[in-house]
Write an enzyme that holds these catalytic residues in place. Sequence first.
Site, PDB file in Angstrom:
ATOM      1  CE  LYS A  54      -3.819  -2.382   2.187  1.00  0.00           C
ATOM      2  NZ  LYS A  54      -4.449  -2.811   3.430  1.00  0.00           N
ATOM      3  CD  GLN A  98      -3.227  -4.507   6.507  1.00  0.00           C
ATOM      4  OE1 GLN A  98      -3.156  -3.548   5.744  1.00  0.00           O
ATOM      5  NE2 GLN A  98      -3.842  -5.627   6.164  1.00  0.00           N
ATOM      6  CG  ASP A 121     -10.084  -0.109   4.116  1.00  0.00           C
ATOM      7  OD1 ASP A 121      -9.720  -0.369   2.958  1.00  0.00           O
ATOM      8  OD2 ASP A 121      -9.451  -0.455   5.132  1.00  0.00           O
TER       9      ASP A 121
END
Length: 302
Positions: A54, A98, A121
């Site tokens: 990422k 995460q 997200d």
Amino acid sequence: MSAKLIKGTEIREAILEEITSEVAKIKEKHGVVPGLVTILVGESPASISYVTLKIKTAHRVGFKEIQDSQPENISETDLLALIDKYNKDESINGILVQLPLPKHINEKKVLNAIDPDKDVDGFHPVNVGRLMIGGSEVKFPPCTPAGIQEMIVRAGVKTKGAEVVVVGRSNIVGKPIANMMLQKGTSANSTVTVVHTGTKNMDQHCKRADILIVAAGVPNLVKPEWIKAGACVIDVGVNRVGEKISEKTGKKIAILKGDVDFEAAKDIAGYITPVPGGVGPMTITMLMLNTLKSLKFKLNIA
Ligand code: NAP
């Protein structure tokens, strides 16, 4: 093979180029770039490798990127305080925690503490609600479903009036993609059926699909005889079925298989995604797109 291969790796490159050029333009005109923070708790090798990818992608497209690594034993209170700090940080447009988090931390509580306007997200209940309402309400569609929709559209597959069958009803893939495909408007406007372990005659539902989206996590679940000739088959499944030695690195790597019997399906479908190299590369790409969008919403240029 008669099906056209929809390659996530190629679509990813095109989208990342588009993002890079837009970031450069925004920087020139407004003097800012999108800011993304990745919060990693602990040292799980899998989480480190996802976060590294990422970060690498964020750098590539010109974002400001902060990697905030925290020890495994961070308290829930301290993690919530950290999120609060980034919620208030004007230079941060996207906050990513995460997963999974250590067991002593309530994952739901942490994710719900993220400012919905920085929830790139798209998992915050506010963003789930926005997605359900559809249209201009939608801010951050969850990344894997957004990647799936983008692949279908970029492949030139007609969605309006199409019979879409989604296999699986998870909160991160099945439910959101089903919801997105039934919305009115371009890139959707389909008739959607969702099948799952409670469904009778799953094969017959699948056989009706003009667009078959499979996210079950069961290798080779979808048999060739379940596929309508010419259908667009999107295989989201990523199943580790063994190990092999990589020709590139000489190291052991996982053998991955999708949820669709690819070898047989590719001669029946009109379009198909491979595993790996299909939906997989799209998820981080859409995360970058959501972070760019977040800045654009803030600047009122979305
Ligand atoms: P999940 O949370 O385990 O959900 C799986 C869904 O499939 C459930 O709704 C389940 O039904 C249904 N299902 C399982 N076995 C079935 C069967 N035999 N017949 C009919 N339905 C069945 O999985 P997920 O998170 O959605 O992920 C699905 C797959 O996609 C996994 O392989 C995962 O690794 C992959 N994935 C890939 C990406 C990516 O490439 N970026 C991202 C996310 C997920 P019930 O609800 O009835 O139990």
